[in-house]
Design a protein around this motif. Structure first.
Motif, mmCIF file in Angstrom:
data_model
loop_
_atom_site.group_PDB
_atom_site.id
_atom_site.type_symbol
_atom_site.label_atom_id
_atom_site.label_comp_id
_atom_site.label_asym_id
_atom_site.label_seq_id
_atom_site.Cartn_x
_atom_site.Cartn_y
_atom_site.Cartn_z
ATOM 1 N N THR A 162 12.290 -3.758 20.068
ATOM 2 C CA THR A 162 12.342 -4.302 18.708
ATOM 3 C C THR A 162 11.976 -3.213 17.699
ATOM 4 N N SER A 165 1.010 -5.269 18.379
ATOM 5 C CA SER A 165 0.991 -4.789 17.005
ATOM 6 C C SER A 165 -0.336 -4.064 16.779
ATOM 7 N N PRO A 166 -0.385 -2.778 17.156
ATOM 8 C CA PRO A 166 -1.680 -2.115 17.233
ATOM 9 C C PRO A 166 -2.435 -2.022 15.904
ATOM 10 N N VAL A 220 0.879 -1.181 0.000
ATOM 11 C CA VAL A 220 0.000 0.000 0.000
ATOM 12 C C VAL A 220 0.916 1.231 0.000
ATOM 13 N N ARG A 235 11.389 -3.511 6.907
ATOM 14 C CA ARG A 235 10.898 -4.091 5.659
ATOM 15 C C ARG A 235 11.749 -3.609 4.499
ATOM 16 N N ARG A 244 0.836 -10.134 12.191
ATOM 17 C CA ARG A 244 -0.239 -9.604 11.346
ATOM 18 C C ARG A 244 -0.252 -10.407 10.052
ATOM 19 N N HIS A 274 11.484 1.307 6.563
ATOM 20 C CA HIS A 274 11.811 0.743 5.256
ATOM 21 C C HIS A 274 13.276 0.982 4.936
ATOM 22 N N THR A 283 7.373 -7.895 6.789
ATOM 23 C CA THR A 283 8.008 -7.050 7.795
ATOM 24 C C THR A 283 8.477 -7.939 8.937
ATOM 25 N N ASN A 287 1.603 3.789 18.884
ATOM 26 C CA ASN A 287 1.654 2.842 17.775
ATOM 27 C C ASN A 287 2.987 2.930 17.021
ATOM 28 N N PRO A 288 3.836 1.884 17.117
ATOM 29 C CA PRO A 288 5.134 1.963 16.444
ATOM 30 C C PRO A 288 5.005 1.846 14.921
ATOM 31 N N GLN A 341 9.966 0.590 22.198
ATOM 32 C CA GLN A 341 10.122 -0.870 22.360
ATOM 33 C C GLN A 341 11.562 -1.278 22.028
ATOM 34 N N ALA A 382 7.543 4.572 7.779
ATOM 35 C CA ALA A 382 6.293 4.814 7.050
ATOM 36 C C ALA A 382 5.190 3.860 7.463
ATOM 37 N N PRO A 383 4.139 4.405 8.077
ATOM 38 C CA PRO A 383 2.916 3.640 8.222
ATOM 39 C C PRO A 383 2.130 3.786 6.922
#
Ligand code: TXA
Ligand code: MG
Length: 313
Positions: free
Chosen positions: A117, A220-221, A35, A121, A195, A66, A96, A61-62, A115, A141-142
């Protein structure tokens, strides 16, 4: 702060400009094969904060970071033995990996939400790759949508959701896979799926994805309920739509629009969010979706549908 969002062509000029904007600490939405992502320099805390601001996203939310290749990834994180097969057979891909962050990685703690970790990706998309190379650093990038809305698979979707709130969007056409990456983490040296996504993993790999009706703070929110919801209500496994429902077909079930007439799961994954966007644009209030076989990519599609169908907060 309202700003004019530049629309950049995915050619050398556009990519150079996009890299400059990132280097200047501003936000650029860019295509990946899954996406569109909303990118910022992952080492620049202020730039990363801009992502949360533009998306209106809860800051616990982490974000996914990339990188262009495995060597860059290794500078940022340590890869447990169990991760090696995924690097070898998986990257570049819609995959990821959540792996232990190195001490002096330079990655902003906002990216990892503090976190230990980091989610990394290596994308396949040539445009994403060109941008990573031109920029020369990691890009956090979300998905490039306002928080709680469906992910964008075209530059138009990005503009509709975030136009005026980000510096630029790099237009690379439609995202080919159309669903987010699979996220894999490691527990007791074993891989676990955090996910479901476009990278198909064996059915017997343990899942610790959240149930569709979960809420609250989770590892993993992106797994939160209605994270993938269109505005209309969604009902799953519908062979015959009720009056007033907009029927999304698959295979023999034709519907008002079809995810894939041929019953092809890849095609269905690539069209799902685009059709949700279309339904939103047309003001559809109730969406009924034909049954999707629950294997291979169908697992990720059904996961997104369950979340879309979950009760809204
Ligand atoms: O396909 C994709 O993954 C797209 C493209 C742009 O790469 N990105 C995407 O990002 O879907 P986003 O932010 O919408 O979802 C990222 C997910 C979130 O659910 C987040 O909680 C999870 O990744 N995540 C980030 N860091 C993590 C970590 N260290 N451990 C576990 N999950 C993590
Ligand atoms: Mg997202």
């Amino acid at each position: 702060m309202p700003e004019e969002t530049e629309r950049l062509a995915a050619d050398e000029t556009g990519i150079t400009r996009a890299a400059e904007i990132l280097a200047g600490g501003q936000l650029v939405a860019f295509p990946t094969e899954t996406v569109y992502g909303l990118g910022a320099d992952a080492r620049n805390g202020r730039a990363v904060a801009g992502i949360f601001e533009a998306k209106g996203r809860p800051s616990f939310n982490p974000l996914i970071t990339h990188v262009s290749d495995v060597d860059r990834a290794r500078e940022i994180a340590r890869f447990p033995e169990a991760a090696l097969p995924f690097i070898g057979n998986g990257w570049p891909a819609g995959l990821t990996l959540a792996v232990p962050l190195r001490k002096r990685s330079g990655i902003s703690s906002l990216v990892t939400a503090g976190q230990s970790t980091v989610a990394l990706r290596v994308p396949v998309s040539p445009v994403a790759q060109d941008l990573l190379k031109a920029f020369g650093g990691p890009i956090a990038a979300p998905s490039a949508n306002p928080s709680g809305r469906i992910s964008p698979t075209t530059a138009d979707h990005v503009m509709a959701g975030l136009g005026g709130r980000i510096a630029a969007v790099l237009d690379g056409g439609m995202a080919s896979a159309g669903l987010e990456s699979t996220i894999i983490g490691f527990r007791d040296k074993q891989p676990v799926v955090l996910r479901e996504g476009v990278f198909v993993v064996p059915d017997d790999l343990p899942r610790i994805t959240m149930p569709a009706d979960a809420s609250g703070r989770v590892e993993s929110p992106g797994q939160l309920a209605s994270h993938y919801a269109p505005s209309g209500l969604v009902r799953m496994n519908v062979r015959v739509a009720a009056p007033g429902e907009w029927h999304l077909g698959f295979g023999d079930i034709r519907g008002n629009a079809s995810l894939s007439r041929d019953g092809d799961l890849r095609e269905a994954a690539s069209r799902l969010f685009a059709l949700f966007h279309e339904a939103d644009a047309e003001g559809v209030e109730r969406i009924a979706v034909a049954p999707i076989p629950d294997h291979d990519l169908g697992r990720a599609i059904n996961d997104r549908l369950r979340r879309a169908a979950a009760t809204r907060p």
